[in-house]
Design an enzyme around this catalytic site. Structure first.
Site, PDB file in Angstrom:
ATOM      1  N   GLY A   1     -17.190 -16.658  -5.349  1.00 42.71           N
ATOM      2  CA  GLY A   1     -16.506 -15.308  -5.672  1.00 42.71           C
ATOM      3  C   GLY A   1     -17.376 -14.517  -6.102  1.00 42.71           C
TER       4      GLY A   1
ATOM      5  N   GLY B   1     -19.187   5.749 -10.270  1.00 46.54           N
ATOM      6  CA  GLY B   1     -18.976   5.246  -8.954  1.00 46.54           C
ATOM      7  C   GLY B   1     -17.349   5.827  -8.452  1.00 46.54           C
TER       8      GLY B   1
ATOM      9  N   GLY C   1     -16.334   4.854  -5.476  1.00 46.77           N
ATOM     10  CA  GLY C   1     -15.921   3.931  -4.410  1.00 46.77           C
ATOM     11  C   GLY C   1     -14.631   3.367  -4.622  1.00 46.77           C
TER      12      GLY C   1
ATOM     13  N   GLY D   1     -19.321  -1.677  -8.265  1.00 48.31           N
ATOM     14  CA  GLY D   1     -19.430  -2.643  -7.136  1.00 48.31           C
ATOM     15  C   GLY D   1     -19.380  -4.051  -7.917  1.00 48.31           C
TER      16      GLY D   1
ATOM     17  N   HIS E   1      10.361   6.369  16.950  1.00 49.95           N
ATOM     18  CA  HIS E   1      10.407   7.728  16.280  1.00 49.95           C
ATOM     19  C   HIS E   1      11.820   7.656  15.442  1.00 49.95           C
ATOM     20  CE1 HIS E   1      10.286  12.161  16.084  1.00 49.95           C
ATOM     21  NE2 HIS E   1      11.599  11.925  16.317  1.00 49.95           N
TER      22      HIS E   1
END
Length: 460
Positions: free
Chosen positions: A143, A179, A181, A266, A438
């Site tokens: 990871g 950040g 993101g 990140g 619908h």
């Protein structure tokens, strides 16, 4: 002869690969230093979504009068209850995975795994004892970790990462988020819903910089409406801790002060100290290089998930794990990255698949586009959630779907027919002719597909 497979890491890649391999008849051992489920279950996807679900309920209650529901008295968040609820959800899911591993006869070894050679993994346990595991094949599934940059003086209190943000027991009055993101936007909306004043600092020129620019600009409207301050094309040059919190100094000289700073820039691959270098496993900028079969350059050693190049997504790690296992056990599987769905669990949600408009143009495609706004749908109007749109990118010459992006209610759920379309090379006309029920939100997908060729009935 039964093959022995050792998997290092029990995240959504590792544990899925272990169960898959066991079901195919392999003898499987999985090594994990922490809890099963990895970052996704314990410190990422699931706890984040549990907290966002709580803050969404708070927002819904505050807006109940718009639906004819009168709620009297003080409405306020209980962050301790939210955190406890989140922990209980994670615990139940961890127990569920442990049960699955046990019932599939997967051996679980707790400790830090290190590859000794191509056929052996050494495990260092909590009591410093070691155990050597024999393997015919090894899968690295260790990871990733939150990226940290020296300029941000991380201390877990005033300057935090997502790990601490998921366990705060007091609501900060104000917060700087570095950040804009996926991580930044999700946490920004969570704390904003609880009443925290948020300032987001992003180096790029639009929010969600890895998504379609048009969709990112739509997200900016959402942030503005929620009174989240977004500073684009801005860089933090210096961070100072103060008696009351933190102070950030930007490249334009502007100063921002807050109770705390969340660094959401990140994640990096978790590939240190697991024996890769001594085996000569090829790497690039901290990530393990693999071929389309998930094989490294060393025979018998595979790698999947956040440790290999590509999007760091839990569902992609699971798919790569299954592919690696297939190849180890004699089948042939090649990874296909053309149709990997992406999701951002903000309010409204964002999802995407395939190429963005910018990527398609950069790859030299002549494109045509279609879009459709949710506000034109009866279901969206009835729900009171009509912000956003579906955007389709198709090859101008062939009409083949290249990519799609959605911002709007339940975007992460309704993207998947477009994932199928991109994966199997369907055209906008083909998928646009599929009858949609619908009233549903997915009608926006149908209308956007039809709009690619100017055939949307409900768009002028």
């Amino acid at each position: 002869m039964t093959k022995k497979i050792v998997i290092i890491g029990a995240g959504p890649g590792g544990y899925v690969g272990a169960i898959k391999a066991a079901k195919m008849g392999a003898e499987v051992t999985i090594v994990e230093k922490d809890k099963v489920g990895g970052t996704c279950l314990n410190r990422g996807c699931i706890p984040t979504k549990a907290l966002l679900a709580s803050s969404d309920v708070l927002t819904n209650v505050k807006e109940a009068k718009d639906f004819g529901i009168i709620i009297e008295g003080e409405i306020k968040p209980d962050i301790n209850f939210m955190m406890d609820r989140k922990d209980k959800i994670v615990e139940r899911l961890v127990n569920g995975i442990e049960f699955l591993l046990d019932k599939n006869n997967v051996k679980f070894v707790k400790g830090c795994g290190r590859i000794a050679d191509r056929n052996h993994v050494e495990v260092i346990k909590d009591d410093n004892s070691t155990e050597e595991l024999e393997a015919d094949a090894i899968i690295v599934a260790t990871g990733s970790l939150p990226a940290q940059i020296p300029i941000f003086p991380y201390d877990g209190k005033k300057v935090i990462i997502s790990d601490e943000a998921l366990n705060l027991r007091e609501i900060p009055k104000n917060m700087i988020i570095v950040g804009a993101g996926v991580i930044g936007c999700e946490f920004g909306m969570f704390f904003n819903n609880l009443g925290t004043s948020i300032t987001m600092v992003e180096m790029m020129d639009h929010a969600l910089p890895l998504e379609d620019k048009e969709i990112g600009k739509e997200m900016e409207k959402v942030l503005k409406r929620k009174k989240i301050k977004l500073l684009l094309k801005s860089k933090i040059e210096k961070v100072e801790k103060t008696d009351t919190g933190v102070k950030a100094i930007l490249d334009n000289g502007k100063e921002i002060q807050a109770d705390m700073m969340l660094v959401a820039i990140g994640r990096k691959a978790n590939t240190s100290d697991i024996g890769l270098e001594q085996l000569g496993i090829a790497m690039d900028r901290g990530r393990i290089l693999v071929n389309e079969y998930m094989q490294t350059n060393v025979e018998g050693i595979y790698a999947i998930g956040d440790v290999v190049p590509g999007p760091q997504l839990a569902h992609l790690a699971s798919a790569e794990a299954e592919c690696a296992v297939e190849n180890i056990l004699g089948n042939v599987c090649k990874m296909d990255y053309r149709a990997v769905p992406r999701g951002v669990f903000t309010d409204p949600e964002v999802s995407g698949v395939g190429l963005t408009e910018e990527e398609a143009l950069a790859e030299g495609y002549s494109i045509k586009k279609g879009d459709f706004a949710f506000r034109a749908l009866g279901k969206a109007q009835a729900m009171g959630q009509f912000f956003g749109k579906v955007k389709i990118i198709a090859d101008k010459k062939t009409d083949r779907l290249l990519g799609a992006s959605i911002i709007g209610p339940h975007a992460t759920d309704i993207i998947h027919e477009l994932v199928v379309g991109v994966k199997y090379g369907l055209t906008a006309e083909q998928l646009g002719k599929v009858i949609h029920s619908h009233p549903t939100l997915s009608e926006a997908v149908m209308e956007a597909l039809q709009d690619v060729n100017g055939q949307s009935v409900h768009k002028l």
